[in-house]
Design a protein around this motif. Structure first.
Motif: not given
Ligand SMILES: [Zn+2]
Length: 88
Positions: A20-23, A39-40, A44-46, A50-53
Motif C-alpha cells: 500500500g502507500p508508503a509513509g 488508517y485502514m 487518496e488515489n490521485p 505515488h510512494r508505495e511499499l
C-alpha cells in the motif's frame, strides 16, 4: 512492470507483493474508531506519482519504497524501506 529492487536489480512485479502507500502513520492502540477506520480504509488515489511499499518475497525479501507514476507505471525511484533515503 519491472521493479528495480536495490538488492537484486530489475525484476518482474510478479515477484513482489504490494502493501500500500508508503509513509502511513499507524494510530496509537487507544486511538478512536474514526482514526483506525481512516488508517485502514480511507486512501487518496490521485493520478500521478505515488510512494508505495512493496515486498520482494520471491527474491531478497526486502521491503522497498517505490515512487511510481500510476498513470504510466514509470518508476522514478526505489529504495530499501529501512534506508533514511526512503523516508523522504
Ligand atoms: Zn530484491
Amino acid at each position: 512492470m519491472r521493479i528495480p529492487c536495490p538488492c537484486c536489480g530489475a525484476r518482474g512485479n510478479e515477484e513482489f507483493t504490494y502493501l500500500g502507500p508508503a509513509g502511513l502513520t499507524r494510530p496509537a492502540p487507544d486511538a478512536s474508531e474514526d482514526a483506525w477506520h481512516a488508517y485502514m480504509h480511507e486512501r487518496e488515489n490521485p493520478a500521478g506519482m505515488h510512494r508505495e511499499l512493496w515486498w520482494h518475497g520471491q527474491g531478497c525479501r526486502a521491503w522497498i519504497v517505490v515512487t511510481r507514476d500510476v498513470r504510466t507505471h514509470r518508476i522514478e525511484h526505489a529504495a530499501l524501506a529501512r534506508d533514511p533515503e526512503a523516508a523522504r
